[in-house]
Design an enzyme around this catalytic site. Sequence first.
Site, PDB file in Angstrom:
ATOM      1  CG  ASP A 156      -2.040  -1.014   1.123  1.00 57.78           C
ATOM      2  OD1 ASP A 156      -2.299  -1.494   0.002  1.00 57.78           O
ATOM      3  OD2 ASP A 156      -2.640  -1.346   2.168  1.00 57.78           O
ATOM      4  CD  GLU A 157       2.807   2.576   4.535  1.00 56.08           C
ATOM      5  OE1 GLU A 157       4.031   2.534   4.774  1.00 56.08           O
ATOM      6  OE2 GLU A 157       1.932   2.523   5.424  1.00 56.08           O
TER       7      GLU A 157
END
Length: 288
Positions: free
Chosen positions: A225-226
Amino acid sequence: SDALVSSVGLTLVGPYDILAGKHKKAKSTDLDFNLHWRFFYDPPEFQTILVGDSKTQYHMGYFSLPICVYFFINRDVPDELPVWVGANEAKKGCVISQVGDNVFAAVKLFLSKKLKEVTNKKKNAILKDIDEKLTRTAKELGYSLEQKTMKMKQRDKKVVTKAFHGAGLVVPVDKNDVGYRELPETNANLKKICKAIVDAPTDDERLKAFAPIQEMLTFVQFANDECDYGMGYELGMDLFCYGSHYFHKTVGQLLPLAYALLKRNRFAEIIESHLANRREEKVDQLAP
Protein backbone atom coordinates in the site's frame (compact mmCIF):
# COMPACT_ATOMS: atom_id res chain seq x y z
CA SER A 1 24.74 -28.23 -28.49
CA ASP A 2 27.18 -31.13 -27.96
CA ALA A 3 30.34 -29.10 -28.68
CA LEU A 4 31.56 -29.22 -25.06
CA VAL A 5 30.14 -32.56 -23.93
CA SER A 6 33.00 -35.00 -24.56
CA SER A 7 35.80 -32.62 -23.62
CA VAL A 8 34.39 -30.47 -20.83
CA GLY A 9 31.24 -32.26 -19.72
CA LEU A 10 28.86 -29.40 -20.47
CA THR A 11 25.86 -29.38 -22.81
CA LEU A 12 24.56 -26.21 -24.43
CA VAL A 13 20.80 -25.98 -23.84
CA GLY A 14 17.93 -23.51 -23.61
CA PRO A 15 18.37 -20.84 -26.30
CA TYR A 16 20.91 -23.09 -28.04
CA ASP A 17 18.17 -25.71 -28.46
CA ILE A 18 16.17 -23.13 -30.39
CA LEU A 19 19.18 -22.13 -32.50
CA ALA A 20 19.69 -25.82 -33.30
CA GLY A 21 16.04 -26.10 -34.39
CA LYS A 22 15.19 -28.79 -31.82
CA HIS A 23 11.80 -27.17 -31.12
CA LYS A 24 10.78 -27.86 -34.73
CA LYS A 25 11.25 -31.59 -34.18
CA ALA A 26 9.30 -31.76 -30.91
CA LYS A 27 6.47 -34.30 -30.97
CA SER A 28 4.42 -32.60 -28.27
CA THR A 29 2.35 -29.55 -29.20
CA ASP A 30 1.75 -28.69 -25.55
CA LEU A 31 5.16 -27.22 -24.76
CA ASP A 32 5.73 -24.54 -22.12
CA PHE A 33 9.03 -22.86 -22.91
CA ASN A 34 8.86 -20.97 -19.61
CA LEU A 35 9.75 -24.35 -18.08
CA HIS A 36 12.36 -25.50 -20.60
CA TRP A 37 15.42 -26.52 -18.53
CA ARG A 38 13.90 -24.74 -15.50
CA PHE A 39 15.27 -26.62 -12.51
CA PHE A 40 13.49 -26.96 -9.17
CA TYR A 41 15.06 -23.93 -7.47
CA ASP A 42 15.47 -21.65 -10.52
CA PRO A 43 13.82 -18.28 -9.89
CA PRO A 44 12.11 -16.58 -12.86
CA GLU A 45 15.18 -14.36 -13.28
CA PHE A 46 17.25 -17.34 -14.41
CA GLN A 47 17.49 -18.95 -17.82
CA THR A 48 19.58 -22.11 -18.10
CA ILE A 49 22.12 -22.21 -20.94
CA LEU A 50 24.52 -25.01 -19.90
CA VAL A 51 24.01 -28.26 -18.01
CA GLY A 52 26.65 -30.52 -16.53
CA ASP A 53 26.69 -33.29 -13.92
CA SER A 54 23.21 -34.82 -13.81
CA LYS A 55 23.83 -36.31 -10.35
CA THR A 56 24.02 -32.88 -8.72
CA GLN A 57 21.99 -31.13 -11.46
CA TYR A 58 24.73 -28.58 -11.96
CA HIS A 59 23.66 -25.93 -14.41
CA MET A 60 24.66 -22.44 -15.47
CA GLY A 61 22.46 -19.70 -16.81
CA TYR A 62 21.86 -16.02 -17.35
CA PHE A 63 20.59 -14.11 -14.33
CA SER A 64 18.43 -11.28 -15.44
CA LEU A 65 16.61 -8.59 -13.38
CA PRO A 66 16.35 -11.67 -12.71
CA ILE A 67 25.82 -28.82 -10.60
CA CYS A 68 23.30 -31.99 -13.26
CA VAL A 69 25.67 -28.87 -13.51
CA TYR A 70 23.84 -25.99 -15.06
CA PHE A 71 24.76 -22.45 -15.93
CA PHE A 72 22.06 -19.87 -16.04
CA ILE A 73 21.66 -16.21 -16.91
CA ASN A 74 20.35 -13.71 -14.40
CA ARG A 75 18.54 -10.45 -15.23
CA ASP A 76 16.58 -8.26 -12.86
CA VAL A 77 14.14 -6.96 -15.50
CA PRO A 78 12.70 -9.26 -18.22
CA ASP A 79 13.32 -6.86 -21.12
CA GLU A 80 16.89 -5.98 -20.13
CA LEU A 81 20.05 -7.89 -21.02
CA PRO A 82 21.24 -10.43 -18.41
CA VAL A 83 23.46 -9.02 -15.68
CA TRP A 84 25.60 -12.10 -15.08
CA VAL A 85 25.93 -15.85 -15.40
CA GLY A 86 25.31 -17.98 -12.33
CA ALA A 87 25.65 -21.63 -11.36
CA ASN A 88 23.53 -23.88 -9.17
CA GLU A 89 23.42 -27.52 -8.11
CA ALA A 90 19.71 -28.19 -7.76
CA LYS A 91 20.17 -31.47 -5.89
CA LYS A 92 22.04 -29.59 -3.15
CA GLY A 93 19.77 -26.56 -2.74
CA CYS A 94 18.84 -23.10 -3.94
CA VAL A 95 22.17 -21.25 -3.68
CA ILE A 96 23.30 -19.46 -6.84
CA SER A 97 26.95 -18.48 -7.32
CA GLN A 98 28.25 -15.85 -9.74
CA VAL A 99 30.61 -17.24 -12.39
CA GLY A 100 31.13 -14.24 -14.70
CA ASP A 101 29.12 -11.77 -16.77
CA ASN A 102 29.15 -13.84 -19.98
CA VAL A 103 29.29 -17.46 -21.10
CA PHE A 104 33.01 -17.28 -22.00
CA ALA A 105 33.94 -16.26 -18.45
CA ALA A 106 31.65 -18.91 -16.96
CA VAL A 107 33.08 -21.75 -19.04
CA LYS A 108 36.67 -20.56 -18.41
CA LEU A 109 36.08 -20.68 -14.65
CA PHE A 110 34.60 -24.16 -15.01
CA LEU A 111 37.62 -25.22 -17.09
CA SER A 112 40.09 -23.85 -14.54
CA LYS A 113 38.48 -25.99 -11.81
CA LYS A 114 38.39 -28.99 -14.12
CA LEU A 115 42.11 -28.64 -14.93
CA LYS A 116 42.96 -28.85 -11.22
CA GLU A 117 41.02 -32.12 -10.89
CA VAL A 118 42.17 -33.96 -14.04
CA THR A 119 45.26 -36.15 -13.67
CA ASN A 120 45.19 -37.80 -17.11
CA LYS A 121 47.81 -36.06 -19.30
CA LYS A 122 45.89 -36.51 -22.55
CA LYS A 123 42.66 -35.17 -21.04
CA ASN A 124 44.59 -32.32 -19.45
CA ALA A 125 46.11 -31.36 -22.81
CA ILE A 126 42.66 -31.29 -24.45
CA LEU A 127 41.28 -29.03 -21.72
CA LYS A 128 44.27 -26.68 -21.95
CA ASP A 129 43.80 -26.42 -25.72
CA ILE A 130 40.11 -25.54 -25.28
CA ASP A 131 41.00 -23.03 -22.57
CA GLU A 132 43.53 -21.30 -24.84
CA LYS A 133 41.10 -21.14 -27.77
CA LEU A 134 38.30 -19.85 -25.54
CA THR A 135 40.57 -17.16 -24.04
CA ARG A 136 41.75 -16.05 -27.46
CA THR A 137 38.23 -15.90 -28.92
CA ALA A 138 36.83 -14.02 -25.92
CA LYS A 139 39.54 -11.37 -26.24
CA GLU A 140 38.93 -11.05 -29.98
CA LEU A 141 35.21 -10.51 -29.38
CA GLY A 142 35.78 -8.15 -26.47
CA TYR A 143 34.32 -10.28 -23.66
CA SER A 144 35.75 -10.00 -20.16
CA LEU A 145 37.00 -13.23 -18.55
CA GLU A 146 36.90 -11.83 -15.01
CA GLN A 147 34.73 -13.72 -12.55
CA LYS A 148 33.62 -10.38 -11.07
CA THR A 149 33.43 -7.47 -13.51
CA MET A 150 32.77 -3.82 -12.79
CA LYS A 151 29.25 -4.22 -14.19
CA MET A 152 28.57 -7.00 -11.70
CA LYS A 153 29.96 -4.93 -8.83
CA GLN A 154 27.71 -2.04 -9.83
CA ARG A 155 24.70 -4.36 -9.79
CA ASP A 156 25.71 -5.64 -6.33
CA LYS A 157 25.47 -2.08 -5.03
CA LYS A 158 21.79 -2.02 -6.04
CA VAL A 159 20.97 -5.25 -4.17
CA VAL A 160 18.52 -4.58 -1.32
CA THR A 161 18.70 -8.09 0.15
CA LYS A 162 20.60 -11.30 -0.64
CA ALA A 163 17.55 -13.59 -0.21
CA PHE A 164 17.90 -17.32 0.43
CA HIS A 165 19.46 -18.00 -2.99
CA GLY A 166 22.27 -15.50 -2.37
CA ALA A 167 22.00 -13.89 -5.80
CA GLY A 168 20.37 -10.79 -4.36
CA LEU A 169 17.18 -8.93 -5.23
CA VAL A 170 17.06 -5.54 -6.93
CA VAL A 171 14.08 -3.17 -6.75
CA PRO A 172 13.79 0.54 -7.50
CA VAL A 173 14.28 2.62 -4.32
CA ASP A 174 13.72 6.38 -4.52
CA LYS A 175 15.51 9.16 -2.65
CA ASN A 176 13.02 8.82 0.22
CA ASP A 177 13.86 5.09 0.56
CA VAL A 178 10.47 4.08 -0.83
CA GLY A 179 10.56 0.75 -2.65
CA TYR A 180 11.82 -1.73 -0.08
CA ARG A 181 11.45 -2.44 3.61
CA GLU A 182 13.07 -5.25 5.53
CA LEU A 183 11.26 -8.35 6.70
CA PRO A 184 10.79 -8.49 10.49
CA GLU A 185 12.77 -11.75 10.62
CA THR A 186 16.39 -12.49 9.75
CA ASN A 187 17.11 -15.15 7.12
CA ALA A 188 18.16 -17.55 9.88
CA ASN A 189 14.92 -17.02 11.84
CA LEU A 190 12.78 -17.27 8.71
CA LYS A 191 14.41 -20.61 7.88
CA LYS A 192 13.60 -21.83 11.42
CA ILE A 193 9.97 -20.79 10.93
CA CYS A 194 9.86 -22.63 7.60
CA LYS A 195 11.42 -25.75 9.15
CA ALA A 196 8.84 -25.75 11.95
CA ILE A 197 6.05 -25.63 9.37
CA VAL A 198 7.48 -28.40 7.19
CA ASP A 199 8.36 -30.64 10.16
CA ALA A 200 5.02 -30.18 11.99
CA PRO A 201 3.62 -33.63 12.95
CA THR A 202 -0.03 -32.69 12.32
CA ASP A 203 -1.99 -30.24 10.19
CA ASP A 204 -3.14 -28.43 13.34
CA GLU A 205 0.46 -27.97 14.47
CA ARG A 206 1.40 -26.83 10.98
CA LEU A 207 -1.38 -24.23 11.00
CA LYS A 208 -0.11 -22.87 14.31
CA ALA A 209 3.47 -22.79 12.97
CA PHE A 210 2.23 -20.71 10.02
CA ALA A 211 1.24 -17.83 12.37
CA PRO A 212 4.51 -15.83 11.91
CA ILE A 213 4.14 -16.11 8.10
CA GLN A 214 0.54 -14.90 8.30
CA GLU A 215 1.71 -11.91 10.33
CA MET A 216 4.37 -11.12 7.71
CA LEU A 217 1.73 -11.33 4.97
CA THR A 218 -0.15 -8.57 6.77
CA PHE A 219 3.05 -6.49 6.88
CA VAL A 220 3.50 -7.09 3.13
CA GLN A 221 0.00 -5.75 2.47
CA PHE A 222 0.87 -2.57 4.35
CA ALA A 223 4.19 -2.34 2.49
CA ASN A 224 2.50 -2.73 -0.91
CA ASP A 225 0.00 0.00 0.00
CA GLU A 226 2.97 2.28 0.65
CA CYS A 227 4.86 1.25 -2.52
CA ASP A 228 7.51 -0.83 -0.73
CA TYR A 229 7.07 -3.68 -3.21
CA GLY A 230 10.40 -5.29 -2.36
CA MET A 231 9.11 -6.75 0.91
CA GLY A 232 6.61 -9.11 -0.72
CA TYR A 233 9.16 -9.91 -3.42
CA GLU A 234 11.68 -10.99 -0.77
CA LEU A 235 9.26 -13.05 1.31
CA GLY A 236 7.85 -14.77 -1.78
CA MET A 237 11.32 -15.55 -3.13
CA ASP A 238 12.55 -16.92 0.21
CA LEU A 239 9.56 -19.23 0.56
CA PHE A 240 10.02 -20.40 -3.05
CA CYS A 241 13.71 -21.08 -2.36
CA TYR A 242 12.90 -23.09 0.77
CA GLY A 243 11.39 -25.55 -1.66
CA SER A 244 8.46 -27.09 0.22
CA HIS A 245 5.07 -27.53 -1.44
CA TYR A 246 3.53 -26.22 1.79
CA PHE A 247 4.56 -22.73 0.68
CA HIS A 248 3.45 -22.89 -2.96
CA LYS A 249 0.05 -21.31 -2.31
CA THR A 250 1.61 -18.42 -0.39
CA VAL A 251 4.33 -17.97 -3.03
CA GLY A 252 1.56 -17.92 -5.65
CA GLN A 253 -0.05 -15.03 -3.79
CA LEU A 254 3.17 -13.08 -3.21
CA LEU A 255 5.44 -13.34 -6.25
CA PRO A 256 3.05 -12.79 -9.19
CA LEU A 257 1.71 -9.69 -7.42
CA ALA A 258 5.22 -8.43 -6.57
CA TYR A 259 6.37 -8.87 -10.17
CA ALA A 260 3.23 -7.13 -11.45
CA LEU A 261 3.76 -4.18 -9.09
CA LEU A 262 7.41 -4.01 -10.23
CA LYS A 263 6.23 -4.18 -13.89
CA ARG A 264 8.03 -7.49 -14.45
CA ASN A 265 5.03 -9.29 -15.91
CA ARG A 266 6.98 -11.96 -17.78
CA PHE A 267 8.52 -13.11 -14.48
CA ALA A 268 5.00 -13.29 -12.99
CA GLU A 269 4.00 -15.56 -15.88
CA ILE A 270 7.06 -17.77 -15.37
CA ILE A 271 6.55 -18.25 -11.62
CA GLU A 272 2.89 -19.16 -12.14
CA SER A 273 3.89 -21.77 -14.74
CA HIS A 274 6.65 -23.12 -12.48
CA LEU A 275 4.47 -23.45 -9.39
CA ALA A 276 1.84 -25.31 -11.43
CA ASN A 277 4.43 -27.80 -12.67
CA ARG A 278 7.43 -27.70 -10.34
CA ARG A 279 9.53 -30.81 -10.78
CA GLU A 280 12.90 -32.20 -9.73
CA GLU A 281 13.45 -34.27 -12.89
CA LYS A 282 12.61 -34.16 -16.62
CA VAL A 283 13.11 -30.42 -17.07
CA ASP A 284 13.97 -30.70 -20.77
CA GLN A 285 10.71 -29.78 -22.51
CA LEU A 286 12.05 -31.06 -25.83
CA ALA A 287 13.10 -34.51 -24.63
CA PRO A 288 11.66 -37.29 -26.83
